[in-house]
Scaffold this motif. Sequence first.
Motif, PDB file in Angstrom:
ATOM      1  N   ASN A 145       0.720  -1.262  -0.050  1.00 54.39           N
ATOM      2  CA  ASN A 145       0.106   0.003  -0.024  1.00 54.39           C
ATOM      3  C   ASN A 145       0.808   1.317  -0.012  1.00 54.39           C
ATOM      4  N   LEU A 146       0.303   2.399   0.007  1.00 54.49           N
ATOM      5  CA  LEU A 146       0.938   3.754   0.033  1.00 54.49           C
ATOM      6  C   LEU A 146       1.922   3.839   1.173  1.00 54.49           C
ATOM      7  N   ALA A 147       1.521   3.471   2.395  1.00 54.21           N
ATOM      8  CA  ALA A 147       2.256   3.577   3.295  1.00 54.21           C
ATOM      9  C   ALA A 147       3.669   3.036   3.132  1.00 54.21           C
ATOM     10  N   ASP A 148       3.439   1.640   2.531  1.00 54.09           N
ATOM     11  CA  ASP A 148       4.453   0.869   2.227  1.00 54.09           C
ATOM     12  C   ASP A 148       5.570   1.471   1.153  1.00 54.09           C
ATOM     13  N   ALA A 149       5.027   2.208   0.148  1.00 55.16           N
ATOM     14  CA  ALA A 149       5.795   2.660  -0.855  1.00 55.16           C
ATOM     15  C   ALA A 149       6.581   3.660  -0.407  1.00 55.16           C
ATOM     16  N   LEU A 150       6.086   4.574   0.624  1.00 56.81           N
ATOM     17  CA  LEU A 150       6.879   5.816   1.458  1.00 56.81           C
ATOM     18  C   LEU A 150       7.553   5.426   2.403  1.00 56.81           C
ATOM     19  N   HIS A 151       7.442   4.466   3.036  1.00 60.19           N
ATOM     20  CA  HIS A 151       8.246   3.968   3.887  1.00 60.19           C
ATOM     21  C   HIS A 151       9.498   3.445   3.242  1.00 60.19           C
ATOM     22  N   ARG A 153      10.714   4.215   0.339  1.00 56.31           N
ATOM     23  CA  ARG A 153      11.247   5.494  -0.349  1.00 56.31           C
ATOM     24  C   ARG A 153      12.008   6.434   0.701  1.00 56.31           C
ATOM     25  N   ASN A 154      11.609   6.546   1.982  1.00 59.70           N
ATOM     26  CA  ASN A 154      12.276   7.143   3.044  1.00 59.70           C
ATOM     27  C   ASN A 154      13.388   6.144   3.408  1.00 59.70           C
ATOM     28  N   HIS A 155      13.252   5.232   3.472  1.00 59.58           N
ATOM     29  CA  HIS A 155      14.370   4.209   4.001  1.00 59.58           C
ATOM     30  C   HIS A 155      15.612   4.186   3.036  1.00 59.58           C
ATOM     31  N   LEU A 156      15.257   4.505   1.820  1.00 60.39           N
ATOM     32  CA  LEU A 156      16.498   4.284   0.797  1.00 60.39           C
ATOM     33  C   LEU A 156      17.212   5.646   0.999  1.00 60.39           C
ATOM     34  N   ILE A 157      16.453   6.671   1.219  1.00 63.09           N
ATOM     35  CA  ILE A 157      17.273   7.946   1.414  1.00 63.09           C
ATOM     36  C   ILE A 157      18.198   7.767   2.480  1.00 63.09           C
ATOM     37  N   HIS A 158      17.355   7.333   3.530  1.00 65.01           N
ATOM     38  CA  HIS A 158      18.157   7.188   4.794  1.00 65.01           C
ATOM     39  C   HIS A 158      19.311   6.275   4.818  1.00 65.01           C
ATOM     40  N   VAL A 159      19.359   5.170   4.061  1.00 67.10           N
ATOM     41  CA  VAL A 159      20.495   4.293   4.027  1.00 67.10           C
ATOM     42  C   VAL A 159      21.651   4.931   3.220  1.00 67.10           C
ATOM     43  N   LEU A 160      21.274   6.022   2.224  1.00 66.71           N
ATOM     44  CA  LEU A 160      22.286   6.457   1.483  1.00 66.71           C
ATOM     45  C   LEU A 160      23.096   7.691   2.290  1.00 66.71           C
ATOM     46  N   GLU A 161      22.148   8.349   3.050  1.00 68.03           N
ATOM     47  CA  GLU A 161      22.639   9.657   3.843  1.00 68.03           C
ATOM     48  C   GLU A 161      23.639   8.777   5.174  1.00 68.03           C
ATOM     49  N   GLU A 162      23.255   7.814   5.422  1.00 67.04           N
ATOM     50  CA  GLU A 162      24.112   7.167   6.323  1.00 67.04           C
ATOM     51  C   GLU A 162      25.392   6.623   5.732  1.00 67.04           C
ATOM     52  N   ALA A 163      25.324   5.894   4.550  1.00 61.07           N
ATOM     53  CA  ALA A 163      26.525   5.467   3.836  1.00 61.07           C
ATOM     54  C   ALA A 163      27.329   6.569   3.527  1.00 61.07           C
ATOM     55  N   ALA A 164      26.943   7.669   3.278  1.00 58.53           N
ATOM     56  CA  ALA A 164      27.833   8.779   3.077  1.00 58.53           C
ATOM     57  C   ALA A 164      28.752   9.185   4.059  1.00 58.53           C
ATOM     58  N   ILE A 165      28.457   8.844   5.303  1.00 60.35           N
ATOM     59  CA  ILE A 165      29.245   9.483   6.492  1.00 60.35           C
ATOM     60  C   ILE A 165      29.851   8.311   7.195  1.00 60.35           C
ATOM     61  N   GLU A 166      29.318   6.783   6.868  1.00 59.61           N
ATOM     62  CA  GLU A 166      29.894   5.661   7.501  1.00 59.61           C
ATOM     63  C   GLU A 166      31.263   5.406   7.164  1.00 59.61           C
ATOM     64  N   THR A 167      32.292   5.137   8.068  1.00 58.08           N
ATOM     65  CA  THR A 167      33.509   4.681   7.478  1.00 58.08           C
ATOM     66  C   THR A 167      33.758   3.243   7.665  1.00 58.08           C
ATOM     67  N   ASP A 168      32.955   2.494   8.506  1.00 52.33           N
ATOM     68  CA  ASP A 168      33.097   1.248   8.560  1.00 52.33           C
ATOM     69  C   ASP A 168      32.909   0.430   7.232  1.00 52.33           C
ATOM     70  N   THR A 169      33.527  -0.164   6.747  1.00 53.25           N
ATOM     71  CA  THR A 169      33.465  -0.815   5.271  1.00 53.25           C
ATOM     72  C   THR A 169      32.295  -1.851   5.206  1.00 53.25           C
ATOM     73  N   LEU A 427      14.456  14.429  -3.190  1.00 50.47           N
ATOM     74  CA  LEU A 427      15.495  13.944  -2.238  1.00 50.47           C
ATOM     75  C   LEU A 427      14.907  14.028  -0.673  1.00 50.47           C
ATOM     76  N   VAL A 428      13.750  14.443  -0.577  1.00 45.06           N
ATOM     77  CA  VAL A 428      13.368  14.633   0.760  1.00 45.06           C
ATOM     78  C   VAL A 428      13.121  13.492   1.556  1.00 45.06           C
ATOM     79  N   GLN A 429      13.583  13.066   2.653  1.00 45.92           N
ATOM     80  CA  GLN A 429      13.199  12.002   3.531  1.00 45.92           C
ATOM     81  C   GLN A 429      12.139  12.313   4.621  1.00 45.92           C
ATOM     82  N   VAL A 430      10.743  11.984   4.409  1.00 44.10           N
ATOM     83  CA  VAL A 430      10.123  12.466   5.501  1.00 44.10           C
ATOM     84  C   VAL A 430       9.935  11.633   6.583  1.00 44.10           C
TER      85      VAL A 430
END
Lengths: 555, 555
Positions: A145-151, A153-169, A427-430
């Motif tokens: 459903n819509l909530a799944d799709a939104l969730h 989407r937000n998760h994808l942006i979240h992991v990219l934001e985290e990967a960008a500052i993560e130092t552990d390979t 690119l907005v993570q809600v």
Amino acid sequence: MAAGNDAEVTSKAHRPRIVILGGGFGGVYAAMHLERLRRGRDDFDIALVNSENYFVFQPMLPEVISGSIGILDTVSPLRRLLPRTQLYIRDVVSIDVINKSVVLSQGFRPRPHVLAYDHLILALGTVTDFRTMPGLHEHALPFKNLADALHLRNHLIHVLEEAAIETDTELRRQLLTFVVAGGGFSGVEVAAELNDFVRRIAKEFSAIDPPEIRVVLLHSGSAILDRELTKELSTYAGKMLEKRKVEIRLKSRLRTATPDSAVLETGERIPTKTLVSTVPSLPNPLIDSLQLPKEKGKLKTTEYLNVPDVDSIWALGDCALVQNPSGDGFAPPTAQHAIRQGNVVATNIVAALRGQKKRSYSFEGLGKMGSLGYRSAVAELFGGIKLSGLLAWLLWRTVYWWKLPGLDRKLKVGLAWFLDLLIPPELVQVKLASSQGITQSHFEPGESVFRQGDLGDSLYIILRGEADVIREENGSERALARLHGGQFFGEMALMNQKTRNATVKCVSAMDVLVLRKGDFRALVSNLPDFRASFESVAKQRSESAPSVSAKDNPG
Amino acid sequence: MAAGNDAEVTSKAHRPRIVILGGGFGGVYAAMHLERLRRGRDDFDIALVNSENYFVFQPMLPEVISGSIGILDTVSPLRRLLPRTQLYIRDVVSIDVINKSVVLSQGFRPRPHVLAYDHLILALGTVTDFRTMPGLHEHALPFKNLADALHLRNHLIHVLEEAAIETDTELRRQLLTFVVAGGGFSGVEVAAELNDFVRRIAKEFSAIDPPEIRVVLLHSGSAILDRELTKELSTYAGKMLEKRKVEIRLKSRLRTATPDSAVLETGERIPTKTLVSTVPSLPNPLIDSLQLPKEKGKLKTTEYLNVPDVDSIWALGDCALVQNPSGDGFAPPTAQHAIRQGNVVATNIVAALRGQKKRSYSFEGLGKMGSLGYRSAVAELFGGIKLSGLLAWLLWRTVYWWKLPGLDRKLKVGLAWFLDLLIPPELVQVKLASSQGITQSHFEPGESVFRQGDLGDSLYIILRGEADVIREENGSERALARLHGGQFFGEMALMNQKTRNATVKCVSAMDVLVLRKGDFRALVSNLPDFRASFESVAKQRSESAPSVSAKDNPG
């Protein structure tokens, strides 16, 4: 659940009431057709029950991931589609076939709501239910459903934001690996959109190198879409996705999932923080609970789409087993069938009310289409016409745009598609309210629940499985204790506000109940017995196993 | 919190690092200006920490309620605004002024992240913090960020959907009454948009009669916007809102809130399920914790905007006290000031790095504007020019559209405003994950926690206050027991899956901890001591008070 004297009862008016359960294609088109057939307010009442106040135009849902259409453009408010239908935005709790009534969940006041019916239309669809698969329930993302799709989407942006500052390979690799399970239309469309989106926005993260990104599609068959399309188109779809760097893993089945990996039946673990599963689709538990004739979990129907020998109950869409008019096989679970079944059910209920002749279901299908992401699709039309690539994609967009209910939606989606050509994706993570409370988590042998030095954020109660408590000192590891089902651990760091003083590593597959710090503290400070039980166990532990001092408890 | 050896440390590179805390107007414009002043990658690093990955264009946030612009149009991804800034989408846990470092919250792995700085810009703004007001923390909706706006929007649609099928007149009245506390710009704009939205969409609910809707604006002063505007404009704004059927309650202050009402300082209770509060704005707790010179909870600054006697720490925006250049009073907490302060701070940091001369802050303000909803606004410009009505509204839209950062946002908002003229407002309720877990609830004397016959969905633990257990039989009420702080109630219905067999009514103001059914069951079935403690209390109760049998416990 029986509704007592205290329930709110919406009993029948003097005119017949038709109650529709489910607001998908089948339910909504049945209601639309009933509205058209109704001769004024006094003819009959139409009521529709759905847990959301909108209708999801399922074929466009994957586009929400990439944001090529607006978040709300793929759904339509039921109230606007069905102005003459009474809407109940509630869950269905139970169906009473004998007394011809339906019990709805509570609203602001905790009372059940009982709705009596003359005719009942069951259009409940299927559910993506992970409960039968340990680990998936806890760690896989559904896409329904819509909530799944939104969730997602937000998760994808979240992991990219985290990967960008993560130092552990190792963690970086988990963050940048995306796994989709299921190679049917739904899984393929999700994988394609996810792949497009992640690769497009990753360009804006200077700290992420594009080759680091892996998108893996798991499918149990020997080719993706092998159940839906001919060999030729299914091969084309596979090649198209591979060209866009989706790794397709055929004859691969998901066995379980943990917070850090997707585990295949072969035992292989794919390290990931993102697992989307579009399987399994199971019958709605409400259908399961009904004492009506079923096959493969679906309701049997006559050619008129009522349930055999029950004149007042009708079934359609994915929760019904509808025989093809040719007698050969059953109607597939697609929108085009559900829409036409909705029309037939509406016609036949009105015929029943007026003592007219009923119509039988005679639709054979128009063809199949699936989007493969950016400017590519596959289509297999009635009469053997096959299309692929840009032409199929244009057809896909035209057909679905045309079918999108409501002029406002058509306008918005058209504009969004146009803007998508001009401006970069959203690119907005809600951040939605993270669901807290007590959750479950699944771990496989060798995985760590937490590590020495981590911040203490949760208490764990072992439901099944065993784990070792390990202290790392001067580069060597020392096993302090073994934990079993029924025991809890991790309370020390919560009570002392310190970091974990040991690592807890699973020796078998393990399921735990997770109680977060805030909840733990609220209970400990307000329920003296609760606090005492933690204190006494800590004491017991130190007495019964002198080698494991209270200090050594995995806190 | 000290970061141990196990923290992830992002230490300084060989070049200086400027760390900005906060992604509002002040922080973002400081970063933008720093990006412009930087001479290539090796000059200095810019890092910005914000808990969301987007910048909220605050002036347009209230429009999200009515959906006249798209949900995401009012926010801009920080990454796109600041391509040369390193973003940390984390919370700030603590600031170490001595060691010049900042501790950030954990990501996927529970480790703190330490960020060293050469220059620190504090742009943390204020927080809407209800913790100081009992009842508000639990039952009032804040309006500060995008999630708040979305949550409010969904809540409004939810109460209308429920009101449309509710038969109980008392509950219906609560559902259709909307209360906004705070008559400053923020509260007035929220009340105006909320009023427009609710009245517009209610037309599509045939079961709701427009006069049933009440929107109440509470303000402690003697006229709304009395602190922000001249008497003339403030009177105009009040009349405009009243014309649109907003009830303005002046010299009214909120004392507390319960699940069913907003309670004023006079003791008057306004029955409602929707209370939005834009007050109080408190200093960010991080600012509070700093050992730096402060006044009224804000950081003192020099004319160059650094903290007095600390060359490496700069403060701006709502968390800073910036003297007006005239020496008369302080800069108000508005975007126009924060933007210019950001530019000055960026200039001065670069000047400090290069040994150049610093610039002092000399902006006096351009004027004030506030939207009053549909095609109406008030504005007071520099030089004494006053505008109201349509003209002020057009100015409002023009100015803010112009200031909206990013061409894509300008395009989207422009189109959305155009579409808003053509098509009706969005009616879709996006159900976000309801935050579960253990929560608190506040009740006032005479209110019921639950009523006999309700479904049992929670267990309650009394933190403060007293309540009576009342059994209703044959139309008469019988008090069974009195409950006190430290006791719990409501477990019976949870254990037996039955409806409540008594009503619990507060005799004093009462605060309770609420443990939901699912969480209660998980603990009861997996923690034997937890279960035993409930069983033993049930037994004790029946023994110590023979008149209150175990059966009579409020379950």
